[in-house]
Design a protein around this motif. Sequence first.
Motif, PDB file in Angstrom:
ATOM      1  N   ILE A 102      50.696  52.135  38.411  1.00  0.00           N
ATOM      2  CA  ILE A 102      51.911  51.211  37.951  1.00  0.00           C
ATOM      3  C   ILE A 102      51.210  49.642  38.246  1.00  0.00           C
ATOM      4  CG2 ILE A 102      53.713  52.728  38.452  1.00  0.00           C
ATOM      5  CD1 ILE A 102      53.816  51.483  41.004  1.00  0.00           C
ATOM      6  N   ALA A 103      50.072  49.563  39.089  1.00  0.00           N
ATOM      7  CA  ALA A 103      49.592  48.187  39.470  1.00  0.00           C
ATOM      8  C   ALA A 103      48.208  48.174  39.588  1.00  0.00           C
ATOM      9  CB  ALA A 103      50.378  47.652  40.692  1.00  0.00           C
ATOM     10  N   GLY A 104      47.522  46.966  39.299  1.00  0.00           N
ATOM     11  CA  GLY A 104      46.390  46.525  39.820  1.00  0.00           C
ATOM     12  C   GLY A 104      46.121  45.492  40.651  1.00  0.00           C
ATOM     13  N   ASP A 105      45.241  44.649  40.579  1.00  0.00           N
ATOM     14  CA  ASP A 105      45.010  43.917  41.581  1.00  0.00           C
ATOM     15  C   ASP A 105      46.223  42.831  42.091  1.00  0.00           C
ATOM     16  OD1 ASP A 105      42.366  44.688  41.857  1.00  0.00           O
ATOM     17  OD2 ASP A 105      41.461  43.175  40.616  1.00  0.00           O
ATOM     18  N   GLY A 106      46.442  42.359  40.683  1.00  0.00           N
ATOM     19  CA  GLY A 106      47.449  41.123  40.891  1.00  0.00           C
ATOM     20  C   GLY A 106      48.929  41.808  40.638  1.00  0.00           C
ATOM     21  N   GLY A 107      49.144  43.143  41.064  1.00  0.00           N
ATOM     22  CA  GLY A 107      50.538  43.490  40.886  1.00  0.00           C
ATOM     23  C   GLY A 107      50.859  44.205  39.671  1.00  0.00           C
ATOM     24  N   LEU A 108      52.190  44.645  39.438  1.00  0.00           N
ATOM     25  CA  LEU A 108      52.619  45.360  38.515  1.00  0.00           C
ATOM     26  C   LEU A 108      52.129  45.418  36.966  1.00  0.00           C
ATOM     27  CD1 LEU A 108      56.332  45.419  39.332  1.00  0.00           C
ATOM     28  CD2 LEU A 108      54.455  47.188  39.680  1.00  0.00           C
ATOM     29  N   LEU A 109      51.688  46.475  36.500  1.00  0.00           N
ATOM     30  CA  LEU A 109      51.036  46.439  34.904  1.00  0.00           C
ATOM     31  C   LEU A 109      52.165  46.480  34.162  1.00  0.00           C
ATOM     32  CD1 LEU A 109      48.895  49.466  35.281  1.00  0.00           C
ATOM     33  CD2 LEU A 109      48.219  47.229  35.372  1.00  0.00           C
ATOM     34  N   PRO A 110      52.051  46.020  32.860  1.00  0.00           N
ATOM     35  CA  PRO A 110      53.218  45.862  31.821  1.00  0.00           C
ATOM     36  C   PRO A 110      54.040  46.991  31.678  1.00  0.00           C
ATOM     37  CG  PRO A 110      51.059  44.819  31.018  1.00  0.00           C
ATOM     38  CD  PRO A 110      50.778  45.493  32.106  1.00  0.00           C
ATOM     39  N   ALA A 111      53.272  48.352  31.838  1.00  0.00           N
ATOM     40  CA  ALA A 111      53.762  49.511  31.579  1.00  0.00           C
ATOM     41  C   ALA A 111      53.003  50.401  32.518  1.00  0.00           C
ATOM     42  CB  ALA A 111      54.051  50.027  30.272  1.00  0.00           C
ATOM     43  N   PRO A 112      53.725  51.563  33.032  1.00  0.00           N
ATOM     44  CA  PRO A 112      52.778  52.499  33.662  1.00  0.00           C
ATOM     45  C   PRO A 112      51.901  53.244  32.794  1.00  0.00           C
ATOM     46  CG  PRO A 112      55.359  53.301  33.160  1.00  0.00           C
ATOM     47  CD  PRO A 112      55.071  51.947  32.848  1.00  0.00           C
ATOM     48  N   VAL A 113      50.883  53.624  33.407  1.00  0.00           N
ATOM     49  CA  VAL A 113      49.773  54.122  32.722  1.00  0.00           C
ATOM     50  C   VAL A 113      49.441  55.601  33.056  1.00  0.00           C
ATOM     51  CG1 VAL A 113      47.299  54.028  32.045  1.00  0.00           C
ATOM     52  CG2 VAL A 113      48.695  51.983  32.414  1.00  0.00           C
ATOM     53  N   PRO A 114      49.870  56.807  32.517  1.00  0.00           N
ATOM     54  CA  PRO A 114      49.506  58.160  33.037  1.00  0.00           C
ATOM     55  C   PRO A 114      47.848  58.163  32.854  1.00  0.00           C
ATOM     56  CG  PRO A 114      51.144  58.175  31.300  1.00  0.00           C
ATOM     57  CD  PRO A 114      50.484  56.743  31.397  1.00  0.00           C
ATOM     58  N   THR A 115      47.321  58.765  34.248  1.00  0.00           N
ATOM     59  CA  THR A 115      45.944  58.983  33.872  1.00  0.00           C
ATOM     60  C   THR A 115      45.249  59.775  34.852  1.00  0.00           C
ATOM     61  OG1 THR A 115      43.864  57.538  34.377  1.00  0.00           O
ATOM     62  CG2 THR A 115      45.673  57.101  35.902  1.00  0.00           C
ATOM     63  N   THR A 116      44.169  60.411  34.627  1.00  0.00           N
ATOM     64  CA  THR A 116      43.656  61.424  35.644  1.00  0.00           C
ATOM     65  C   THR A 116      42.510  60.890  36.299  1.00  0.00           C
ATOM     66  OG1 THR A 116      42.317  62.179  33.893  1.00  0.00           O
ATOM     67  CG2 THR A 116      44.309  63.407  34.313  1.00  0.00           C
ATOM     68  N   GLY A 117      42.034  59.644  35.999  1.00  0.00           N
ATOM     69  CA  GLY A 117      40.964  59.126  37.052  1.00  0.00           C
ATOM     70  C   GLY A 117      41.415  57.611  37.227  1.00  0.00           C
ATOM     71  N   ILE A 118      41.028  57.259  38.398  1.00  0.00           N
ATOM     72  CA  ILE A 118      41.118  55.953  38.815  1.00  0.00           C
ATOM     73  C   ILE A 118      39.786  55.279  39.156  1.00  0.00           C
ATOM     74  CG2 ILE A 118      42.001  54.122  40.232  1.00  0.00           C
ATOM     75  CD1 ILE A 118      44.560  55.222  38.889  1.00  0.00           C
ATOM     76  N   PRO A 119      39.040  54.091  38.515  1.00  0.00           N
ATOM     77  CA  PRO A 119      37.961  53.703  38.818  1.00  0.00           C
ATOM     78  C   PRO A 119      38.346  52.540  39.733  1.00  0.00           C
ATOM     79  CG  PRO A 119      38.435  52.816  36.794  1.00  0.00           C
ATOM     80  CD  PRO A 119      39.605  53.865  36.974  1.00  0.00           C
ATOM     81  N   LEU A 120      37.475  52.380  40.748  1.00  0.00           N
ATOM     82  CA  LEU A 120      37.928  51.224  41.981  1.00  0.00           C
ATOM     83  C   LEU A 120      36.451  50.580  42.466  1.00  0.00           C
ATOM     84  CD1 LEU A 120      40.702  50.329  42.542  1.00  0.00           C
ATOM     85  CD2 LEU A 120      40.562  51.888  44.443  1.00  0.00           C
ATOM     86  N   THR A 121      36.163  49.568  42.047  1.00  0.00           N
ATOM     87  CA  THR A 121      35.052  48.816  42.604  1.00  0.00           C
ATOM     88  C   THR A 121      35.609  47.888  43.774  1.00  0.00           C
ATOM     89  OG1 THR A 121      35.136  46.881  41.275  1.00  0.00           O
ATOM     90  CG2 THR A 121      33.754  48.576  40.235  1.00  0.00           C
ATOM     91  N   PRO A 122      34.516  47.531  44.715  1.00  0.00           N
ATOM     92  CA  PRO A 122      34.823  46.810  46.096  1.00  0.00           C
ATOM     93  C   PRO A 122      35.782  45.832  45.665  1.00  0.00           C
ATOM     94  CG  PRO A 122      32.645  47.393  46.045  1.00  0.00           C
ATOM     95  CD  PRO A 122      33.261  47.772  44.616  1.00  0.00           C
ATOM     96  N   GLY A 123      37.032  45.722  46.521  1.00  0.00           N
ATOM     97  CA  GLY A 123      37.836  44.679  46.396  1.00  0.00           C
ATOM     98  C   GLY A 123      38.939  44.896  45.647  1.00  0.00           C
ATOM     99  N   GLU A 124      38.740  45.899  44.882  1.00  0.00           N
ATOM    100  CA  GLU A 124      39.969  46.214  43.723  1.00  0.00           C
ATOM    101  C   GLU A 124      41.217  47.032  44.258  1.00  0.00           C
ATOM    102  OE1 GLU A 124      38.480  46.214  39.234  1.00  0.00           O
ATOM    103  OE2 GLU A 124      37.496  47.792  40.408  1.00  0.00           O
ATOM    104  N   ARG A 125      42.166  46.775  43.713  1.00  0.00           N
ATOM    105  CA  ARG A 125      43.465  47.905  44.210  1.00  0.00           C
ATOM    106  C   ARG A 125      43.834  48.382  42.820  1.00  0.00           C
ATOM    107  NH1 ARG A 125      42.521  42.549  44.751  1.00  0.00           N
ATOM    108  NH2 ARG A 125      44.439  41.837  45.047  1.00  0.00           N
ATOM    109  N   ALA A 126      44.400  49.550  43.096  1.00  0.00           N
ATOM    110  CA  ALA A 126      45.031  50.283  42.308  1.00  0.00           C
ATOM    111  C   ALA A 126      46.425  50.894  42.813  1.00  0.00           C
ATOM    112  CB  ALA A 126      44.324  51.418  41.427  1.00  0.00           C
ATOM    113  N   GLU A 127      47.589  50.902  42.359  1.00  0.00           N
ATOM    114  CA  GLU A 127      48.680  51.463  42.973  1.00  0.00           C
ATOM    115  C   GLU A 127      49.133  52.564  41.993  1.00  0.00           C
ATOM    116  OE1 GLU A 127      51.619  48.859  44.203  1.00  0.00           O
ATOM    117  OE2 GLU A 127      50.252  47.173  44.346  1.00  0.00           O
ATOM    118  N   ILE A 128      49.380  53.782  42.537  1.00  0.00           N
ATOM    119  CA  ILE A 128      49.778  54.865  41.913  1.00  0.00           C
ATOM    120  C   ILE A 128      51.001  55.629  42.237  1.00  0.00           C
ATOM    121  CG2 ILE A 128      47.323  55.418  40.760  1.00  0.00           C
ATOM    122  CD1 ILE A 128      47.429  57.629  43.082  1.00  0.00           C
TER     123      ILE A 128
END
Length: 500
Positions: A295-321
């Motif tokens: 539902i969100a990345g570094d800067g907050g909410l995404l335009p729309a929810p994204v169903p996924t089975t894999g979340i890539p995350l490099t240093p400093g990044e955020r992902a909200e699920i």
Amino acid sequence: MLTRRNLLRLGVVAGGAALIPAAASIRSLGVRAEETGHVLGHGATAGHAMGHGSGTAVAARLNAPAVAPFSVPLPLPATLAPTSVLPDADVYALTTQQATAALLPGLPAPVLTYGGTFVGPTIRAKVGRKVIITHTNALTEETAVHLHGAHVAAAHDGFPTDVIPPGQSRTYEYPNQQLSATLWYHDHAHHREAEHVYRGLHGFYLLEDPAERRLRLPRGGYDIPIMLTDARFAEDGSLVFVPDDSGNRTTLLANGRPAPYLEVARRKYRLRLLNASNMRVYQLELGQNQQMVQIAGDGGLLPAPVPTTGIPLTPGERAEIVVDFSSYPQGTQLVLNDTLSGLPVLRFDVGQTAPDHSAVPSVLRPETTLPAATNVRDVEFAYDFALGWFTINGKLFDPNRVDATIQHGTTEIWRITNSTVPIGVPHNLHVHLVQFRVLDRDGVAVGPAERGLKDTVSVAPGETVRVQATFTGHLGKYVFHCHALDHSSMGMMAVFEVVP
Ligand SMILES: [Cu+2]
């Protein structure tokens, strides 16, 4: 500045880490020789980390006692209470201090902390309401506090040479005039940030917008911040820090505990994942390809929810699920794995049903139109064989040199290229002050999970990524850098100045 002498010092540092038992050092020496060799320019290809040095799990196991996964609960960082509440601001105080923490069960060891805990207390801020925080430095070396992802005045951004001397305090003001997001605060002192952050100088700063309550996303006890770091331990449970030693940091920590478990109710949870590791890149997978909804990345909410089975995350990044645990029977144990290392991160133990009035609406935050860009700027990551280190546009960091001058109010496209192809090391770019939009990767528009605002973007070897940002609101000098902190702290960083 990084000099040849400093590089040689790395070898000394590596040798000095032989506080570990003889057998372990013998097994590790080859690894360290290879690591040091890489620093001098003879490195191997990177796998999952932004350094190199693969296949070192054996050496690391010899260093640290084995900990059975899922033997300790996931701790939740405490919320910091304000020292006073003003009409338009919340006032806080935190002391940067040494403390003792049992990151490995039963093995208390020294760590660096904000306020006494390895994951610092969470600051909960509201959009439009100021936070004023006084940091007191009780360490014996300089610190600087950066609020990652925040839009703040230059004097409050934690510029690497704008430090808090030992024994002194500094007050930072955060206006919170930006969209809600999962931010985090961490050390940024010149050349020291990699070790400081590794040893514990990091915490969550959750900027929330009361207007977003209407979205009915899971909240309260069902909104869980999870900080992912990795570590290398000595036999006594203490953290071992060797610069650019990513291959040996083979214990994954979630909120400062090795592969913990979290008891969850059968309902929806919002999980705020932050990669606070210095170097490690994660590819997170739930169970056997179970569905998560980002539902969100570094800067907050995404335009729309994204169903996924894999979340890539490099240093400093955020992902909200959001994960709906009501899809699983009571007693289910679901492991969040990092598929790049093959290591478990965290296990969810599904318990009883709980009432759930939360939702994941189909529209989260409408995309705003970007102002037209009037300037294109190239940012090139390269490896300088003479210097023996990674550079930005051919240079190492110099806090007294301005690398990019930007007119206030200008919208720019930055074309970021990772030219470290012969060495093949992934990097990312974190730009202070702004939240940007990622346009494309090698000319191909990015997928829905990268369509929200971001402040950190991964750039694979050989890849070119374009981002667009508007530089407004504040004047002065800020940094942009690779967020592999072992890279940036040794010079993979540059300065931009916003001028009237
Ligand atoms: Cu890098």
